[in-house]
Design an enzyme around this catalytic site. Structure first.
Site, PDB file in Angstrom:
ATOM      1  N   ALA A   1       3.722   8.698  43.408  1.00 14.89           N
ATOM      2  CA  ALA A   1       4.094   9.787  42.485  1.00 14.89           C
ATOM      3  C   ALA A   1       3.391  11.085  42.880  1.00 14.89           C
ATOM      4  O   ALA A   1       3.991  12.159  42.875  1.00 14.89           O
ATOM      5  CB  ALA A   1       3.733   9.417  41.046  1.00 14.89           C
TER       6      ALA A   1
ATOM      7  N   CYS B   1       0.999   6.852  39.957  1.00 14.69           N
ATOM      8  CA  CYS B   1       0.579   6.159  41.170  1.00 14.69           C
ATOM      9  C   CYS B   1       0.532   7.121  42.361  1.00 14.69           C
ATOM     10  O   CYS B   1       0.970   8.263  42.279  1.00 14.69           O
ATOM     11  CB  CYS B   1       1.513   5.000  41.466  1.00 14.69           C
ATOM     12  SG  CYS B   1       3.156   5.536  42.002  1.00 14.69           S
TER      13      CYS B   1
ATOM     14  N   ARG C   1      10.811  15.633  36.730  1.00 15.08           N
ATOM     15  CA  ARG C   1       9.636  16.520  36.624  1.00 15.08           C
ATOM     16  C   ARG C   1      10.024  17.974  36.343  1.00 15.08           C
ATOM     17  O   ARG C   1       9.186  18.799  36.097  1.00 15.08           O
ATOM     18  CB  ARG C   1       8.816  16.413  37.913  1.00 15.08           C
ATOM     19  CG  ARG C   1       7.473  17.135  37.869  1.00 15.08           C
ATOM     20  CD  ARG C   1       6.578  16.616  38.964  1.00 15.08           C
ATOM     21  NE  ARG C   1       5.400  17.409  39.193  1.00 15.08           N
ATOM     22  CZ  ARG C   1       5.223  18.198  40.240  1.00 15.08           C
ATOM     23  NH1 ARG C   1       6.151  18.298  41.168  1.00 15.08           N
ATOM     24  NH2 ARG C   1       4.110  18.865  40.397  1.00 15.08           N
TER      25      ARG C   1
ATOM     26  N   HIS D   1      -1.881  13.060  46.233  1.00 14.07           N
ATOM     27  CA  HIS D   1      -2.012  14.499  46.515  1.00 14.07           C
ATOM     28  C   HIS D   1      -2.710  14.688  47.854  1.00 14.07           C
ATOM     29  O   HIS D   1      -2.287  15.479  48.692  1.00 14.07           O
ATOM     30  CB  HIS D   1      -2.874  15.201  45.459  1.00 14.07           C
ATOM     31  CG  HIS D   1      -2.357  15.106  44.053  1.00 14.07           C
ATOM     32  ND1 HIS D   1      -3.188  15.068  42.970  1.00 14.07           N
ATOM     33  CD2 HIS D   1      -1.090  15.045  43.568  1.00 14.07           C
ATOM     34  CE1 HIS D   1      -2.466  15.012  41.864  1.00 14.07           C
ATOM     35  NE2 HIS D   1      -1.189  14.981  42.204  1.00 14.07           N
TER      36      HIS D   1
HETATM   37 FE1  CFM Z   1      -1.631  19.798  39.202  1.00 11.80          FE
HETATM   38 FE2  CFM Z   1      -1.448  19.043  36.925  1.00 11.80          FE
HETATM   39 FE3  CFM Z   1      -0.696  17.494  38.981  1.00 11.80          FE
HETATM   40 FE4  CFM Z   1       0.705  19.687  38.304  1.00 11.80          FE
HETATM   41 FE5  CFM Z   1       2.400  18.152  36.873  1.00 11.80          FE
HETATM   42 FE6  CFM Z   1       0.208  17.520  35.557  1.00 11.80          FE
HETATM   43 FE7  CFM Z   1       0.982  15.974  37.546  1.00 11.80          FE
HETATM   44 MO1  CFM Z   1       2.352  16.027  35.343  1.00 11.80          MO
HETATM   45  S1  CFM Z   1      -0.807  20.933  37.523  1.00 11.80           S
HETATM   46  S2  CFM Z   1       0.089  18.952  40.203  1.00 11.80           S
HETATM   47  S3  CFM Z   1       2.793  20.055  37.876  1.00 11.80           S
HETATM   48  S4  CFM Z   1      -2.637  18.091  38.338  1.00 11.80           S
HETATM   49  S5  CFM Z   1       2.032  18.228  34.833  1.00 11.80           S
HETATM   50  S6  CFM Z   1      -1.631  18.640  34.878  1.00 11.80           S
HETATM   51  S7  CFM Z   1       0.182  15.421  35.708  1.00 11.80           S
HETATM   52  S8  CFM Z   1       3.079  16.264  37.517  1.00 11.80           S
HETATM   53  S9  CFM Z   1      -0.032  15.436  39.358  1.00 11.80           S
END
Ligand code: CFM
Length: 554
Positions: free
Chosen positions: A77, A74, A108, A206
Site C-alpha cells: 500500500a 501494508c 485514495r 514508502h
Molecule cells: Fe504522507 Fe500521510 Fe502517507 Fe499521505 Fe495519505 Fe495519510 Fe497514507 Mo492515508 S500525508 S503519504 S496522502 S503519511 S492520508 S497521513 S495514511 S494514504 S501513507
C-alpha cells in the site's frame, strides 16, 4: 485537572494552552487498564502526555500487537498505493492475486489533470491475477506476458511492477523480468519488492518506493535551465481531493515554478527532470524524506519542511520559500498574494470561528496529517487535545534531532538504505554554507523537521498506532466535537454520536490545502460540529444495557 502551561512555539496562534479537561494521566491509566499485562506494558510506551519544552520519547514504527485492531496498511500500500501510484502515465502492474489490485483501485482519491496529449492510467487497474497454478509453478512467465500485453496495448513511457505477498513467498524475481523486458521493449521497466508483509506498516513501502524512484527515474531527464530561478519540487503531496491543484494555483500567483510534485498530478517526465529544481519543499516528511536526502546528496538541492494545510500555515510556508530564494521582488509578490488571499477568506473564517471557537478535536491519521491539520483547526479557534500517527517514526513525533538515537531493529534492517553520493557532473550546491547559516539565523532551518510534539500544547495526549479500544476510551473521556480519522474507524466514532471526518480520502470533499482549500475545510467542520443531528443519536444499548457486548481478557 491538567495544568494549562504556556507553549512558547504556540503563543502566536492564540491557543497556547491546553483547555481544561480530564487529567491526562488518569485517562491513560483507564484506557490501558483493560489490556492483558503484556499488551498494556507494550502500549504504555506508545502513549505520551506531551510536553513541548521537554519532548518525551515515544515508541513508534514497531510491530502492532496482533488483534488489537489498528488502522495500519501494508508495505505494498505504501509503495504502489501511496508513492508511485499517482504518477499518471506509468502503467502500474500489480503482480499478485486480483484482490490486491481490486481493493486498491481508485480509493485514495489522488486526482490529476495531466497536460493535453499525456496518457493517464489512473483509472485503470493492471494485475497479473495470480492463480494457484502460478503459486505452484512460478509467476514470472505470466508477469512477462502482462508487461508485453500492457506495452502492446498502450505503448507507455514506463511500466512499474509491484510485488504482493505471495510473490515474495514463491520467489519470483520481478527485477530480472523488469530488466529483460526493458531491453526487449526499449522503455523503462522497473520492479519493486514491496511485498505486503515487509516492515511493520506502509512506511516500509514508502522507503522502498523512494529508493526505486530515485534509482530508476529521478535525474534520467535532461538538464534544463528554467526561465526563473524560483523553481521547486514539492515532495510528499499526493493531490488527494485536489490539494495540489490549489497549491499550484497559489505558487503560480507568486511566480514560483513547480517542476514536479512527488507524487500528485505528475508525469513520468516531470519526475525524470526533478533534478533541475533549486529547492525541494517537503510536505509529508514521513513518506518521502528519503528522497529529499538523496536529492540533496546527489544534486545539491536543499530541502525545507513546509505545511500547506491551513491558511496561516500556508502563509508561513510561502514566506519560508521566499526567504530561501532571498529575492526582494519575490518576497514582495509573496506578501501581496498572502494579503490578497487572506482578505478573500477572512469574513468566512471569522464567521465560522465565532461558531467553532473553543471546541476540541482529535486527530489519528497516517504519518503527517495528524500534525498538519492541527493548523486548520487553529485557524478557526479549535484545539487538538489528542493526536497520533498510525505508522510514523520517532522523528515525525519528536523531531529529526532524535534520528541518531533511533534503534535499528530486524524489521527496519529489512529495508535497503541506498548509498548515494554526489553526481560527478550534476552536483551543484544551490546555496553556500554562509547562505544556509544566514537562513538558520532567520529561523528557517534547512533539512529540519521538528515533529508534531513540539507544536502541541503541554498536557495533550500523543498516541501512536491507536487501537479501536483506545479510541473509544478517548472519546468517552474528552467528548470531542469532531474526530479525524479514516474509514476503518469512522463508524465506530459516529456510532458514539461524534462526527468523524476522514482525513485520508476527505470523504467526498476537498481540496483542503492552501487558502481556498482552508475555506472548504472550515465550512465542512462547521457543518459537522454544529449540526444538531449528533445529539439525537443514541446507540440501542444506551436504553437497553443488556445489548452491550463485553470482551473479558482471560
Ligand atoms: Fe504522507 Fe500521510 Fe502517507 Fe499521505 Fe495519505 Fe495519510 Fe497514507 Mo492515508 S500525508 S503519504 S496522502 S503519511 S492520508 S497521513 S495514511 S494514504 S501513507
Amino acid at each position: 485537572m491538567s495544568v494549562p502551561l504556556e507553549s512558547p512555539r504556540l503563543a502566536s496562534s492564540g491557543i497556547a494552552t491546553t483547555p481544561a479537561g480530564p487529567d491526562p494521566q488518569q485517562v491513560v491509566a483507564d484506557m490501558l487498564e483493560a489490556y492483558p499485562t503484556k499488551v498494556g506494558r507494550k502500549r504504555t510506551k506508545h502513549v505520551r502526555v506531551n510536553d513541548p519544552t521537554a519532548i518525551p520519547q515515544i515508541e513508534a514504527n514497531t510491530r502492532t500487537v496482533p488483534g488489537i485492531i489498528t488502522q495500519r496498511g501494508c508495505c505494498y500500500a505504501g509503495c504502489k498505493g501511496v508513492v508511485l501510484g499517482p504518477i499518471v502515465d506509468i502503467v502500474h502492474i500489480v503482480h499478485g492475486p486480483i484482490g490486491c489490485s481490486f481493493y486498491a483501485w481508485m480509493s485514495r482519491r489522488n486526482l490529476a489533470k495531466p497536460p493535453e496529449g499525456t496518457q493517464n492510467f489512473l483509472s485503470y487497474c493492471f494485475s497479473t491475477d495470480l492463480q494457484e497454478n502460478e503459486i505452484i509453478f512460478g509467476g514470472e512467465k505470466k508477469l512477462r506476458a502482462a508487461v508485453k500485453e500492457a506495452y502492446d496495448l498502450f505503448h507507455p513511457k514506463a511500466i512499474a511492477i509491484f510485488s504482493t505477498c505471495p510473490v515474495g513467498l514463491i520467489g519470483d524475481d520481478v527485477h530480472a523480468v523488469a530488466r529483460e523486458m526493458k531491453a526487449e521493449l526499449g522503455v523503462n521497466v522497473f520492479g519493486f519488492s514491496c511485498e505486503g508483509y515487509k516492515g511493520v506498516s506502509q512506511s516500509a513501502g514508502h522507503h522502498i518506493a523512494n529508493n526505486g524512484l530515485f534509482k530508476n527515474v529521478v535525474g534520467s531527464g535532461e538538464d534544463k535551465a528554467a526561465e526563473t530561478p524560483f523553481t521547486i519540487n514539492i515532495l510528499g503531496e499526493y493531490n488527494i481531493g485536489g490539494d495540489a491543484f490549489e497549491i499550484e494555483r497559489v505558487l503560480d500567483r507568486c511566480g514560483i515554478k513547480l517542476i514536479a510534485t512527488f507524487s500528485g498530478n505528475v508525469t513520468y517526465d516531470d519526475i525524470a527532470g526533478a533534478h533541475n529544481a533549486n529547492l525541494n519543499v517537503v510536505m509529508c516528511h514521513r513518506s518521502i524524506n528519503y528522497m529529499a536526502g538523496m536529492m540533496e546528496t546527489t544534486y545539491g538541492i536543499p530541502w525545507i519542511k513546509v505545511n500547506f494545510i491551513g491558511a496561516e500555515a500556508m502563509a508561513k510556508s510561502l514566506r519560508k520559500i521566499a526567504r530561501y530564494f532571498d529575492d526582494a521582488e519575490l518576497s514582495a509578490r509573496v506578501e501581496a498574494v498572502i494579503a490578497d488571499e487572506m482578505a478573500a477568506i477572512q469574513a468566512t473564517r471569522d464567521e465560522i470561528r465565532s461558531r467553532c471557537e473553543g471546541k476540541v478535536a482529535m486527530l489519528y491519521v497516517g504519518g503527517s496529517r495528524a500534525h498538519h491539520y492541527q493548523e486548520l483547526f487553529r485557524d478557526i479557534g479549535m484545539s487538538t487535545v489528542s493526536a497520533g500517527f498510525e505508522f510514523a517514526h520517532r522523528d515525525d513525533y519528536e523531531g529529526r534531532a532524535v534520528l541518531e538515537s533511533i534503534k535499528v531493529d530486524a524489521d527496519s534492517r529489512n529495508i535497503e538504505e541506498l548509498d548515494v553520493e554526489a553526481d560527478p557532473e550534476r552536483y551543484r550546491p544551490r546555496k553556500t554554507r554562509e547562505e544556509l547559516e544566514a537562513m538558520r539565523e532567520d529561523g528557517v532551518e534547512v533539512g529540519e523537521y521538528e515533529g508534531m510534539m513540539a507544536d502541541m500544547p503541554p498536557g495533550t495526549l500523543v498516541i501512536d498506532d491507536i487501537s479501536h479500544h483506545e479510541l473509544q476510551k478517548m472519546i468517552e473521556a474528552y467528548k470531542p466535537a469532531v474526530v479525524c480519522s479514516g474509514i476503518k474507524d469512522k463508524y465506530v466514532v459516529e456510532k458514539m454520536g461524534v462526527p468523524c471526518k476522514q482525513l485520508h480520502n476527505y470523504d467526498y470533499g476537498g481540496p483542503y490545502a492552501g487558502f481556498k482549500g482552508a475555506v472548504n475545510f472550515y465550512r465542512e467542520i462547521d457543518r459537522m460540529v454544529n449540526s444538531a443531528v449528533w445529539r439525537l443519536l443514541h446507540a440501542p444499548w444506551e436504553r437497553h444495557p443488556q445489548l452491550r457486548a463485553h470482551f473479558v481478557a482471560p
